[in-house]
Enzyme design. Structure first.
Site, short mmCIF file in Angstrom:
data_model
loop_
_atom_site.label_atom_id
_atom_site.label_comp_id
_atom_site.label_asym_id
_atom_site.label_seq_id
_atom_site.Cartn_x
_atom_site.Cartn_y
_atom_site.Cartn_z
N GLY A 1 8.23 -7.92 -2.40
CA GLY A 1 7.81 -7.94 -1.00
C GLY A 1 8.37 -6.83 -0.15
O GLY A 1 7.95 -6.67 1.00
N ARG A 2 9.32 -6.04 -0.68
CA ARG A 2 9.85 -4.89 0.07
C ARG A 2 9.32 -3.58 -0.48
O ARG A 2 9.77 -2.51 -0.09
CB ARG A 2 11.38 -4.90 0.03
CG ARG A 2 12.01 -6.09 0.71
CD ARG A 2 11.53 -6.28 2.12
NE ARG A 2 11.98 -5.21 3.00
CZ ARG A 2 11.46 -4.96 4.20
NH1 ARG A 2 10.45 -5.69 4.65
NH2 ARG A 2 11.92 -3.98 4.94
N PHE B 1 5.95 -0.95 -1.45
CA PHE B 1 4.89 -0.33 -0.65
C PHE B 1 3.76 -1.31 -0.36
O PHE B 1 3.42 -1.57 0.80
CB PHE B 1 4.38 0.90 -1.41
CG PHE B 1 3.11 1.49 -0.88
CD1 PHE B 1 2.95 1.74 0.47
CD2 PHE B 1 2.07 1.80 -1.75
CE1 PHE B 1 1.78 2.29 0.95
CE2 PHE B 1 0.90 2.35 -1.27
CZ PHE B 1 0.75 2.59 0.08
N LYS C 1 1.99 -2.40 -17.46
CA LYS C 1 1.25 -3.21 -16.47
C LYS C 1 0.05 -3.89 -17.13
O LYS C 1 -0.31 -5.03 -16.77
CB LYS C 1 0.80 -2.33 -15.30
CG LYS C 1 1.91 -1.96 -14.34
CD LYS C 1 1.39 -1.18 -13.16
CE LYS C 1 0.65 -2.06 -12.18
NZ LYS C 1 1.55 -2.95 -11.42
#
Length: 570
Positions: free
Chosen positions: A11-12, A14, A157
């Site tokens: 949540g911090r 980009f 990913k």
């Protein structure tokens, strides 16, 4: 409308910051921010998050996704989890990346199942279906995973995305994944930052190929909006959403050249103007990648400009009709508005590159370089009459010594004879000729001060000592760099003197009276092009030095190898 609790992992980062902000603005969420940063430090622009933290609508958890025990306290009691693993936290180490991306996904899935979380959304990437240098024309979700991923992080990913999708409908957990294409926006440390670095280095002057390749880009707030749309669709448990992946773009494909030009224009940089053949650039890039792959401590993704080159050469257009149809996605910020917001909020913008052409009393860079004296005034044509007179005088000297067909000594002797005769004739002139006074030359005009003579001798002595030191270093044979630094200029000087010295001096004379003036008018363009040439030359020279063997003198010496040479060999 019911209030639900959600957790935003990363949540911090980009994209995570944008999602948290949008969730708070929607108003029906209690937001838990989970990130690897030990303490939460807010920026001045995050007033909404600050109020939410004060009122209890938001909270922060320091979480290491590599440990399942760290994850459970953050998601206990939550109904939705957004997993936004952020690219800024990655390092170029396979093991660390694997534990964060893949093992982190496994831990989050297991923790969600244990804590009875209802919905899990994973922020993936459109790159998971891309092969290196592959063109995509309107690709949809039927495309398989790549057989040759563009980089290590994309490979990981893809594995994490597959794990999330396979976990759908297991122990009551339903999942989906979003694949945004080339995300940019305020706080972007990748695409926007790369483009600005490219512009600063001078590469931004070049257009690779025809510049007609189509690219889909996505503004960061649209990605956050897509996640909220996907969460709403998941809550209905539609078969077309659960366990599926969706491409997300701004729904406005454009040529990468036009996007770069739009960014450059908004940030105050000149648009690209010089074209380079696409095939040539691709071959050079492949050679660079191959060279990097031969270096054990380097990877191709360590060279960001290669990423930009691949973007500039390939078509990357995706079909978002599934996202529009099944999760109700449509962009909330246009591409042009997104670029404007990015440029407005970033510290990367600067004054226009054309500012150097404006009227100003400040001395130009080249004027300072030339010393700011009479030489600068002459070469920069501050006084046209004086400059033209000096130019004609130098042309005469060039003709007299190099084009007249005489030897240098005979030309010098004749010139001295002419000067002596002219001075003698001037001395016997009467004080006035037809009422016009003839000025006399003062004896001090021919004198050289002691200070000037001392400075001259100091300069000669310094030059002699430097040459002696260089010859000593060459004789010891300890440094290839010194040898090449001396041998290459001497070889080219030999070629010039033996074959085309007269022509070279003529060209140098013409350039001296034109190049400085041109440089003063186009300082930014010349500097950027010089930076490109320097960076290429420096890279080629470094590779050359890596391949050179140690000098024989090192093996016959009992002294240690110089640390600078060891550094090059390593």
């Amino acid at each position: 409308m019911a209030i639900e609790t959600c957790v935003v992992f990363g949540g911090r980062g980009f994209i995570g910051k944008s999602l948290v902000d949008r969730l708070l603005r929607v108003g029906n969420w209690i937001v838990r921010i989970a990130d690897s940063i030990p303490t939460l430090q807010l920026e001045p622009s995050e007033s909404l998050l600050s109020h939410a933290l004060s009122s209890g609508r938001a909270s922060y958890f320091h979480v290491d996704v590599r440990l399942k025990s760290n994850i459970i306290p953050a998601i206990d009691g939550a109904s939705v989890v957004f997993y936004m693993d952020d690219r800024d936290s990655y390092v170029h180490n396979f093991y660390i990346c694997y534990t964060i991306v893949v093992q982190g996904a496994k831990n989050i899935i297991a923790a969600c199942q244990e804590c009875k979380v209802k919905r899990l959304l994973y922020n993936s990437s459109a790159d998971v279906v891309l092969d290196s240098w592959q063109d995509i024309h309107g690709g949809d979700e039927s495309l398989p995973y790549s057989s040759k991923f563009v980089n290590m992080v994309t490979d990981l990913k893809a594995q994490a995305e597959a794990l999330v999708l396979v976990a759908n409908d297991t122990d009551g957990l339903i999942t989906c994944a979003l694949r945004p294409s080339y995300v940019f926006g305020p706080g972007d440390n990748y695409i926007s930052s790369l483009l600005v670095n490219v512009a600063k280095s001078g590469w931004g002057k070049f257009i690779i190929g025809l510049g007609d390749n189509i690219t889909d880009l996505t503004y960061v707030e649209n990605v956050a909006h897509a996640h909220i749309c996907a969460e709403k669709a998941l809550s209905s448990r539609g078969s077309h959403v659960c366990g599926k992946a969706f491409f997300i773009t701004n729904l406005k494909p454009m040529t990468f050249k036009d996007f770069v030009s739009l960014v450059f224009q908004r940030l105050g940089y000149q648009r690209s103007i010089i074209k380079i053949p696409a095939r040539f650039t691709q071959y050079v890039t492949l050679i660079i990648k191959w060279t990097i792959s031969r270096m054990s401590n380097w990877r191709a993704e360590n060279v960001p400009v290669l990423y930009i080159i691949e973007l500039a050469l390939c078509h990357r257009r995706f079909n978002c009709s599934a996202a529009q149809k099944y999760i109700g996605y449509s962009p909330v910020v246009s591409l042009e508005e997104g670029v404007a917001l990015t440029a407005k909020s970033t510290q990367l913008a600067r004054e226009s590159s054309f500012s150097s052409y404006s009227d100003t009393d400040e001395e130009s860079k080249v004027h300072k370089l030339l010393g700011g004296g009479k030489v600068a005034e002459i070469l920069l044509w501050r006084n046209e009459q004086r400059t033209f007179t000096c130019f004609l005088l130098l042309v005469f000297i060039h003709y007299w010594f190099f084009l007249s067909g005489r030897s240098f000594l005979s030309s010098l002797a004749q010139l001295l004879l002419m000067i002596a005769a002219a001075l003698w004739g001037y001395s016997i002139l009467p004080p006035t000729i037809y009422g016009i006074a003839v000025p006399r030359i003062s004896w001090s005009f021919f004198e050289i001060s002691e200070v000037d003579m001392r400075t001259c001798f100091y300069n000669v002595a310094y030059t002699w000592n430097r040459m002696s030191q260089l010859a000593s270093l060459l004789a010891r044979g300890e440094d290839w760099y010194i040898f090449l630094k001396a041998a290459v200029p001497l070889y080219f000087l030999k070629l010039i003197i033996s074959d085309c010295m007269t022509f070279a001096i003529g060209i140098a004379l013409a350039m001296a009276f034109t190049s400085f003036l041109i440089y003063e008018q186009y300082e930014d363009e010349v500097d950027s092009t010089a930076n490109v040439i320097y960076s290429i030359s420096k890279g080629a020279f470094t590779l050359l030095m890596r391949g050179l063997p140690l000098p024989l003198a090192v093996f016959h010496s009992d002294s240690e190898i110089p640390s600078s040479r060891l550094k090059i060999q390593q």
